[in-house]
Design a protein around this motif. Structure first.
Motif, short mmCIF file in Angstrom:
data_model
loop_
_atom_site.label_atom_id
_atom_site.label_comp_id
_atom_site.label_asym_id
_atom_site.label_seq_id
_atom_site.Cartn_x
_atom_site.Cartn_y
_atom_site.Cartn_z
N VAL A 251 -1.60 -13.72 -11.51
CA VAL A 251 -0.26 -13.97 -10.98
C VAL A 251 -0.07 -13.24 -9.66
N MET A 252 -0.40 -11.95 -9.65
CA MET A 252 -0.36 -11.16 -8.42
C MET A 252 -1.74 -10.55 -8.24
N GLU A 253 -2.59 -11.28 -7.54
CA GLU A 253 -3.99 -10.86 -7.42
C GLU A 253 -4.10 -9.54 -6.65
N PRO A 254 -5.12 -8.73 -7.00
CA PRO A 254 -5.29 -7.43 -6.35
C PRO A 254 -5.30 -7.48 -4.82
N LYS A 255 -5.82 -8.56 -4.24
CA LYS A 255 -5.88 -8.63 -2.78
C LYS A 255 -4.47 -8.67 -2.17
N TYR A 256 -3.52 -9.27 -2.89
CA TYR A 256 -2.15 -9.31 -2.38
C TYR A 256 -1.43 -7.98 -2.62
N VAL A 257 -1.82 -7.30 -3.69
CA VAL A 257 -1.29 -5.96 -3.92
C VAL A 257 -1.75 -5.01 -2.81
N ARG A 258 -3.04 -5.07 -2.49
CA ARG A 258 -3.58 -4.21 -1.44
C ARG A 258 -2.97 -4.54 -0.08
N HIS A 259 -2.67 -5.81 0.13
CA HIS A 259 -2.05 -6.19 1.41
C HIS A 259 -0.72 -5.47 1.59
N LEU A 260 0.15 -5.53 0.59
CA LEU A 260 1.45 -4.88 0.72
C LEU A 260 1.29 -3.37 0.77
N ALA A 261 0.39 -2.84 -0.04
CA ALA A 261 0.17 -1.39 -0.05
C ALA A 261 -0.31 -0.88 1.30
N SER A 262 -1.00 -1.71 2.05
CA SER A 262 -1.59 -1.28 3.33
C SER A 262 -0.54 -0.93 4.38
N PHE A 263 0.70 -1.35 4.15
CA PHE A 263 1.75 -1.05 5.13
C PHE A 263 2.36 0.33 4.92
N HIS A 264 1.97 1.00 3.85
CA HIS A 264 2.49 2.35 3.59
C HIS A 264 1.51 3.39 4.11
N ARG A 265 2.03 4.52 4.54
CA ARG A 265 1.20 5.56 5.16
C ARG A 265 0.13 6.09 4.20
N LEU A 266 0.38 6.05 2.89
CA LEU A 266 -0.59 6.60 1.93
C LEU A 266 -1.84 5.73 1.80
N PHE A 267 -1.78 4.51 2.29
CA PHE A 267 -2.93 3.62 2.17
C PHE A 267 -4.13 4.16 2.94
N GLN A 268 -3.84 4.81 4.08
CA GLN A 268 -4.89 5.32 4.97
C GLN A 268 -5.83 4.18 5.34
N TYR A 269 -7.13 4.35 5.11
CA TYR A 269 -8.09 3.32 5.50
C TYR A 269 -8.78 2.66 4.31
N SER A 270 -8.66 3.27 3.14
CA SER A 270 -9.42 2.77 1.99
C SER A 270 -8.54 2.43 0.79
N GLY A 271 -7.22 2.42 0.98
CA GLY A 271 -6.35 2.07 -0.13
C GLY A 271 -6.13 3.20 -1.10
N ASP A 272 -5.84 4.38 -0.58
CA ASP A 272 -5.67 5.56 -1.44
C ASP A 272 -4.48 5.44 -2.39
N ASN A 273 -3.54 4.55 -2.08
CA ASN A 273 -2.37 4.41 -2.94
C ASN A 273 -2.45 3.20 -3.86
N VAL A 274 -3.67 2.62 -3.99
CA VAL A 274 -3.88 1.49 -4.88
C VAL A 274 -4.82 1.90 -6.01
N ILE A 275 -4.40 1.65 -7.24
CA ILE A 275 -5.21 1.97 -8.42
C ILE A 275 -5.47 0.69 -9.20
N GLU A 276 -6.72 0.33 -9.36
CA GLU A 276 -7.07 -0.87 -10.11
C GLU A 276 -7.37 -0.50 -11.57
N ILE A 277 -6.80 -1.29 -12.48
CA ILE A 277 -7.01 -1.08 -13.92
C ILE A 277 -7.94 -2.18 -14.42
N PRO A 278 -9.12 -1.82 -14.88
CA PRO A 278 -10.10 -2.83 -15.32
C PRO A 278 -9.62 -3.62 -16.54
#
Length: 302
Positions: A251-278
């Motif tokens: 429904v909300m694929e991880p790539k779209y989550v990372r896209h929105l997260a990338s606009f926040h300062r915590l994202f840095q360069y590698s997505g530090d504010n994104v946590i994937e749950i297997p």
């Protein structure tokens, strides 16, 4: 369950006992859901954190409209300007994410909650982001679960809105009485089948959601303007914002989550504010409550 009136509309909520932690965790459910979906997570966190869950206006056990004649504009709510409203005290149309965030602001004021972390699922994540912008002094941070976006793809969104409207048209009350109907909801939008109890709850919430609120929140949250505003909103937030995403969320694929997260300062360069749950789909709080609770605790206590 307790009930509180927010801008003239009765809302159902549950609030656990205070703890030594100065922050309250506020849980915001998604579209066609209700506050109960957070209980597996809250049961794991309530010893260490005070937890508030509530039903959004028009969903679960919350009403959609005031019981008596009521004018939202007559209520004074101290809200700073946001990207959608140059004058912070003005109220948005009833079913936008910003309007639901204004409801939340009133709820926190009435419950005397002055320091909170917001945890929002799907549409609830968008509402949490808006609330963080509206209440910068009160909201310490946001954790979005299965929530992201910020890219408007015209054809895809038109198809989504059309499908959603058709979906809402097949909701007779007797639907919940059909034998085994809940089995359809054990597998919808999840990586692994849910327990029958939760599937049954999904059927109930689907059927009882107020028609105007269900359709209004779907349409008002998926306009081109609303979708394109999200990245700007996230980029302006001073509070920490984290995103939990299921690796198998369709429904909300991880790539779209990372896209929105990338606009926040915590994202840095590698997505530090994104946590994937297997091995997790779109209902992380039901599919992986232990992991969700653990991540929330680690983030808030950091």
């Amino acid at each position: 369950m307790a009930t509180i009136e927010i801008l003239g509309v009765p809302h159902a909520y549950e609030l656990t006992a205070p703890t030594s932690c100065p922050h309250t965790l506020v849980f915001i459910h998604g579209w066609l859901n209700s506050r109960g979906y957070w209980q597996p997570v809250i049961s794991r966190l309530s010893l260490d954190f005070q937890c508030l869950s509530y039903d959004l206006r028009g969903f679960g056990e919350s009403r959609s409209q005031p019981e008596t004649d009521f004018n939202r504009e007559q209520i004074s709510v101290n809200l700073p300007p946001t990207p959608s409203s140059p004058v912070g005290s003005s109220f948005d149309p009833l079913y936008t994410p910003s309007a639901y965030a204004q409801d939340l602001a009133v709820l926190l004021q009435q419950l005397n909650i002055t320091s909170a972390w917001l945890i929002g699922h799907s549409l609830g994540g968008t509402i949490a982001l808006w609330a963080a912008a509206q209440m910068p002094d009160c909201i310490q941070g946001v954790i979005c679960i299965n929530a992201g976006g910020g890219i408007y793809l015209k054809e895809s969104f038109e198809q989504f809105r059309s499908a959603g409207q058709r979906f809402l048209q097949i909701r007779p009350r007797w639907l919940s009485q059909i034998p085994l109907i809940d089995l359809l909801f054990t597998r919808a939008s999840v990586a692994r089948p849910l327990e029958r109890y939760w599937a049954r709850q999904r059927v109930i919430d689907f059927v009882v959601a107020d028609p105007e609120a269900a359709l209004g929140s779907l349409l008002d949250s998926t306009t081109e303007e609303e979708v394109n505003r999200l990245p700007q909103l996230v980029s302006q937030l001073k509070q920490p914002v984290y995103f939990l995403t299921g690796t198998n969320d369709k429904v909300m694929e991880p790539k779209y989550v990372r896209h929105l997260a990338s606009f926040h300062r915590l994202f840095q360069y590698s997505g530090d504010n994104v946590i994937e749950i297997p091995d997790c789909g779109h209902l992380a709080m039901l599919e992986q409550p232990e992991a969700v609770a653990s991540h929330i605790s680690s983030i808030v206590e950091a």
